[in-house]
Design an enzyme around this catalytic site. Structure first.
Site, short mmCIF file in Angstrom:
data_model
loop_
_atom_site.label_atom_id
_atom_site.label_comp_id
_atom_site.label_asym_id
_atom_site.label_seq_id
_atom_site.Cartn_x
_atom_site.Cartn_y
_atom_site.Cartn_z
N HIS A 121 46.94 26.34 26.94
CA HIS A 121 46.64 27.58 27.28
C HIS A 121 46.94 28.51 26.10
CE1 HIS A 121 45.06 26.70 31.12
NE2 HIS A 121 46.34 26.57 31.78
N HIS A 162 43.97 32.45 35.70
CA HIS A 162 44.43 31.37 36.37
C HIS A 162 44.89 31.45 37.93
CE1 HIS A 162 46.14 27.42 36.82
NE2 HIS A 162 46.05 27.09 35.15
N GLU A 196 38.97 28.76 37.34
CA GLU A 196 39.10 29.16 36.02
C GLU A 196 37.94 29.27 35.21
OE1 GLU A 196 42.50 27.20 34.40
OE2 GLU A 196 42.73 26.20 36.29
#
Length: 349
Positions: A105, A179, A314
């Site tokens: 991420h 998210h 996502e």
């Protein structure tokens, strides 16, 4: 429709603000300028009773203490990058590692850990908040000063829209997402296993045991990944397919989307309450994660958060595309503008 603001906490002497977007139907989306985190989303059931249908904490300290990425913006690159490195225009970029030998991420202190500049907006047909920030050249190993703007809006069609925009002063890579975890029961003690999910996809990105893509786009036919017709999330948790087992029994995969005109890309339904979330996006894939690694180690409003307490949608480009042929491109060239939009629509059966 209206936008209201309140102080949510203080971080390093800087006030963190929560914005509440509310439409004329009573649907609400609350979000922080810290990480663009969506703290709450309020939607009605078939009888008109409202509840919060996403996972989030009540205090800033809880967000700082725990890292499940509840409702957060992540980037520069969503997902995992193998060996925290990639090659771009003949140069190898070594990234900051934050999950073993890999990067997850966007690395440490990524978008989800940043206080963004934020400004509310009110129009005749929607209300919203605009988040903006500059990710400096070299941050976590990425090239280019990247100017990012993310706009959340809510309208009277009960649509929460996320619009991503970005530009860089040097060629770089960019693949963001939000998210958010949905639980349409509104009760964190109840799992999402009996909620049904439909995704317009006939292929997923297959994963290794460390959740790095193998490079294969696996056909979903005959597996619990076949969500072309609605099926309970429980099927993925119970499946003995190796791809379900290696990610701790469930889903944590990118589904390659088959976009079609006037068709939603994904649809999550809670049969008991009748709540529905429909998702539409221009992204190539959506990562469905069924909360397999939640374990009750932390709580929401005093209730331990169990495994399968929420499910994500996502939206993003395919993960680790820089290191996998046939996965599309995350390259953002100098002088070009990145634009992408995702819509979550709250409705009922």
């Amino acid at each position: 429709m209206k936008v209201t603001e309140r102080e949510f906490g203080v971080l390093d002497g800087q006030v963190v603000t929560e914005f509440c977007l509310e439409n004329d139907n009573g649907v609400r989306v609350k979000a922080l300028d810290y990480g663009g985190i969506v703290t709450e989303t309020w939607a009605p059931d078939v009888t008109g009773n409202f509840t919060n249908v996403s996972l989030g904490f009540k205090t800033l300290d809880e967000y700082l203490a725990h890292s499940p990425y509840f409702g957060a913006l992540v980037g520069r690159i969503a997902g995992r990058i193998e060996n925290a490195r990639f090659e771009l225009d003949g140069k190898v970029y070594e990234l900051t590692k934050n999950e073993g030998e890999n990067q997850l991420h966007g690395g440490p202190n990524n978008f989800s850990k940043t206080i963004w500049d934020a400004a509310s907006l009110e129009r005749d047909d929607e209300v919203g908040v605009v988040f903006s920030m500059t990710s400096p050249d070299g941050h976590n190993g990425y090239p280019g000063n990247l100017d990012v703007r993310v706009t959340y809006t809510l309208n009277n069609a009960n649509e929460w829209k996320i619009k991503y925009e970005a530009a860089s002063d040097a060629t770089t890579v960019f693949n963001p997402t939000n998210h958010i975890y949905f639980n349409l029961t509104g009760d964190v003690a109840k799992t999402v296993l009996d909620q049904t999910l439909q995704v317009r996809s006939d292929r997923i990105v297959a994963l290794r045991e460390d959740s790095i893509p193998t490079g294969e786009l696996m056909d979903v036919a005959g597996t619990a990944f076949d969500l072309r017709e609605p099926r309970p999330i429980r099927d993925g948790a119970a499946s003995e397919h190796p791809q379900n087992i290696i990610i701790k029994n469930g889903y944590d995969h990118a589904f390659v989307l088959n976009h079609a005109p006037n068709q939603v890309d994904a649809r999550l339904v809670d049969p008991q309450s009748g709540r529905v979330v429909e998702m539409e996006t221009d992204c190539d894939s959506v990562v469905i994660y069924s909360g397999n690694q939640l374990s009750g180690k932390f709580a929401i409003d005093g209730t331990p958060v169990p495994k399968y307490a929420g499910v994500t949608m996502e939206t993003q480009g395919l993960p680790d595309s820089m290191n996998n042929d046939g996965f599309g491109s995350a390259v953002l060239k100098e002088g070009e503008t990145f634009q992408s939009e995702t819509v979550f629509r709250f409705t009922t059966i």
